[in-house]
Design a protein around this motif. Structure first.
Motif, PDB file in Angstrom:
ATOM      1  N   VAL A 106       0.801  -0.899  -0.014  1.00  0.00           N
ATOM      2  CA  VAL A 106      -0.215   0.210  -0.084  1.00  0.00           C
ATOM      3  C   VAL A 106       1.179   1.035  -0.215  1.00  0.00           C
ATOM      4  O   VAL A 106       2.089   1.243   0.459  1.00  0.00           O
ATOM      5  CB  VAL A 106      -0.589   0.201   1.315  1.00  0.00           C
ATOM      6  N   ILE A 107       1.013   2.249  -0.879  1.00  0.00           N
ATOM      7  CA  ILE A 107       1.845   3.244  -0.681  1.00  0.00           C
ATOM      8  C   ILE A 107       0.976   4.575  -1.212  1.00  0.00           C
ATOM      9  O   ILE A 107      -0.363   4.222  -2.222  1.00  0.00           O
ATOM     10  CB  ILE A 107       2.586   3.293  -2.448  1.00  0.00           C
ATOM     11  N   GLY A 108       1.402   5.585  -0.173  1.00  0.00           N
ATOM     12  CA  GLY A 108       0.534   6.666  -0.219  1.00  0.00           C
ATOM     13  C   GLY A 108       1.246   7.700  -1.366  1.00  0.00           C
ATOM     14  O   GLY A 108       2.898   7.399  -1.697  1.00  0.00           O
ATOM     15  N   LEU A 109       0.663   8.233  -2.483  1.00  0.00           N
ATOM     16  CA  LEU A 109       0.901   9.185  -3.015  1.00  0.00           C
ATOM     17  C   LEU A 109       0.912  10.853  -2.734  1.00  0.00           C
ATOM     18  O   LEU A 109      -0.278  11.261  -2.797  1.00  0.00           O
ATOM     19  CB  LEU A 109       0.473   9.287  -4.579  1.00  0.00           C
ATOM     20  N   LEU A 110       1.989  11.733  -2.486  1.00  0.00           N
ATOM     21  CA  LEU A 110       1.865  12.628  -2.216  1.00  0.00           C
ATOM     22  C   LEU A 110       2.566  13.307  -3.454  1.00  0.00           C
ATOM     23  O   LEU A 110       3.363  13.820  -3.759  1.00  0.00           O
ATOM     24  CB  LEU A 110       3.011  12.872  -1.287  1.00  0.00           C
ATOM     25  N   GLY A 111       1.065  14.029  -4.401  1.00  0.00           N
ATOM     26  CA  GLY A 111       2.208  14.894  -5.532  1.00  0.00           C
ATOM     27  C   GLY A 111       1.890  16.550  -5.204  1.00  0.00           C
ATOM     28  O   GLY A 111       1.282  17.049  -4.257  1.00  0.00           O
ATOM     29  N   GLY A 112       2.210  16.884  -5.717  1.00  0.00           N
ATOM     30  CA  GLY A 112       2.540  18.536  -6.100  1.00  0.00           C
ATOM     31  C   GLY A 112       4.068  18.721  -6.636  1.00  0.00           C
ATOM     32  O   GLY A 112       4.553  18.591  -6.933  1.00  0.00           O
ATOM     33  N   SER A 113       3.290  20.623  -6.687  1.00  0.00           N
ATOM     34  CA  SER A 113       4.762  21.230  -7.358  1.00  0.00           C
ATOM     35  C   SER A 113       6.758  20.896  -6.097  1.00  0.00           C
ATOM     36  O   SER A 113       7.075  21.259  -6.965  1.00  0.00           O
ATOM     37  CB  SER A 113       4.745  22.935  -7.946  1.00  0.00           C
ATOM     38  N   PHE A 114       6.074  20.697  -5.033  1.00  0.00           N
ATOM     39  CA  PHE A 114       6.789  21.116  -3.879  1.00  0.00           C
ATOM     40  C   PHE A 114       8.695  22.039  -3.941  1.00  0.00           C
ATOM     41  O   PHE A 114       9.121  21.872  -4.435  1.00  0.00           O
ATOM     42  CB  PHE A 114       7.929  19.861  -4.268  1.00  0.00           C
ATOM     43  N   ASP A 115       7.493  23.214  -4.638  1.00  0.00           N
ATOM     44  CA  ASP A 115       8.086  24.771  -4.704  1.00  0.00           C
ATOM     45  C   ASP A 115       7.987  25.467  -4.242  1.00  0.00           C
ATOM     46  O   ASP A 115       7.748  26.553  -4.114  1.00  0.00           O
ATOM     47  CB  ASP A 115       7.556  25.231  -6.531  1.00  0.00           C
ATOM     48  N   PRO A 116       8.993  25.416  -2.675  1.00  0.00           N
ATOM     49  CA  PRO A 116       9.953  23.969  -2.586  1.00  0.00           C
ATOM     50  C   PRO A 116       9.487  23.680  -1.548  1.00  0.00           C
ATOM     51  O   PRO A 116       8.673  23.481  -0.775  1.00  0.00           O
ATOM     52  CB  PRO A 116      11.363  24.714  -1.939  1.00  0.00           C
ATOM     53  N   ALA A 117       9.972  22.058  -1.714  1.00  0.00           N
ATOM     54  CA  ALA A 117       9.370  20.877  -0.174  1.00  0.00           C
ATOM     55  C   ALA A 117       9.936  21.335   0.745  1.00  0.00           C
ATOM     56  O   ALA A 117      10.996  22.807   1.524  1.00  0.00           O
ATOM     57  CB  ALA A 117      10.304  19.644  -0.596  1.00  0.00           C
ATOM     58  N   HIS A 118       9.605  21.337   1.548  1.00  0.00           N
ATOM     59  CA  HIS A 118       9.614  21.591   3.032  1.00  0.00           C
ATOM     60  C   HIS A 118       8.990  21.354   3.951  1.00  0.00           C
ATOM     61  O   HIS A 118       8.379  19.779   3.987  1.00  0.00           O
ATOM     62  CB  HIS A 118       8.233  23.469   3.233  1.00  0.00           C
ATOM     63  N   GLU A 119       9.263  21.053   5.774  1.00  0.00           N
ATOM     64  CA  GLU A 119       9.008  20.133   7.186  1.00  0.00           C
ATOM     65  C   GLU A 119       7.909  20.251   6.451  1.00  0.00           C
ATOM     66  O   GLU A 119       7.042  19.479   7.462  1.00  0.00           O
ATOM     67  CB  GLU A 119       9.530  21.117   7.926  1.00  0.00           C
ATOM     68  N   GLY A 120       6.278  20.896   6.320  1.00  0.00           N
ATOM     69  CA  GLY A 120       4.672  20.417   6.164  1.00  0.00           C
ATOM     70  C   GLY A 120       4.648  19.312   5.554  1.00  0.00           C
ATOM     71  O   GLY A 120       4.042  18.655   5.898  1.00  0.00           O
TER      72      GLY A 120
END
Length: 201
Positions: A15-29
């Motif tokens: 079971v794999i979770g998918l977290l999508g987004g631009s990550f612009d930028p990625a952060h601790e949240g």
């Protein structure tokens, strides 16, 4: 972790979770949501899908390679993989990405992960009902978005498919449509705030 541009490995029955987004930028949240999702939804792994671009945003993000490298700096976890698979698949919208992933990994179960702010505007996404009806959806509350998310169009349309937070570990095994809203203390960090701070330097 494997090469971010390669197709990640999907093992049978995972079971794999998918977290999508631009990550612009990625952060601790993003990292906090990921760690909580692994625990609360009892996921085997999480893939970060760093998108080529966000169709809902007027301006393009930073270069893909730069965002992938920065994301890998933010999250260092043995069960989390940062990937640019959407660029490889050639998909632009989440519904297209999910269809392509399910075709490529037929023996893997996927859970789409999102912050509560995204649930609040999900009805604006391309083929949003297809998203809800193709994979289970795990929603993690972020500051200031809990009420609007629970009253959103998607939450109302699929209210009968909601799994109680107390049973969140059932989500990965559930058949879509199924979604679970988990109320958590969240980091207030946002990519928008980080970009603004960088611009002021």
């Amino acid at each position: 972790m494997t090469d971010a541009w390669a197709y990640p490995k999907g093992r049978r029955g995972e079971v794999i979770g998918l977290l999508g987004g631009s990550f612009d930028p990625a952060h601790e949240g993003h990292a906090n949501i990921t760690r909580q999702a692994l625990l609360r939804f009892e996921l085997d792994r999480v893939w970060w899908l760093v998108s080529p671009g966000n169709p809902l945003k007027a301006h393009g993000p930073a270069p893909m390679a730069e965002r992938l490298a920065a994301a890998r700096e933010v999250i260092d976890h043995p069960r989390v993989e940062v990937t640019g698979i959407e660029a490889r698949l050639g998909t632009r919208y989440t519904a297209q990405t999910l269809a392509a992933l399910r075709h490529r990994y037929p023996a893997t179960r996927f859970v789409w992960l999102m912050g509560a702010d995204n649930l609040a505007q999900l009805h604006l996404w391309q083929d949003w009902r297809q998203i809800m009806e193709s994979v289970p959806v795990g929603v993690l509350a972020r500051p200031g978005q809990r009420i609007s998310a629970r009253l959103s169009v998607a939450a109302r349309v699929y209210r009968g498919a909601r799994i109680p937070a107390s049973q969140s570990r059932r989500l990965g095994a559930a058949d879509a449509p199924a979604w679970c809203f988990v109320n958590l203390p969240m980091s207030p960090a946002s990519s928008t705030a980080l970009r603004a701070a960088a611009a002021r330097r």
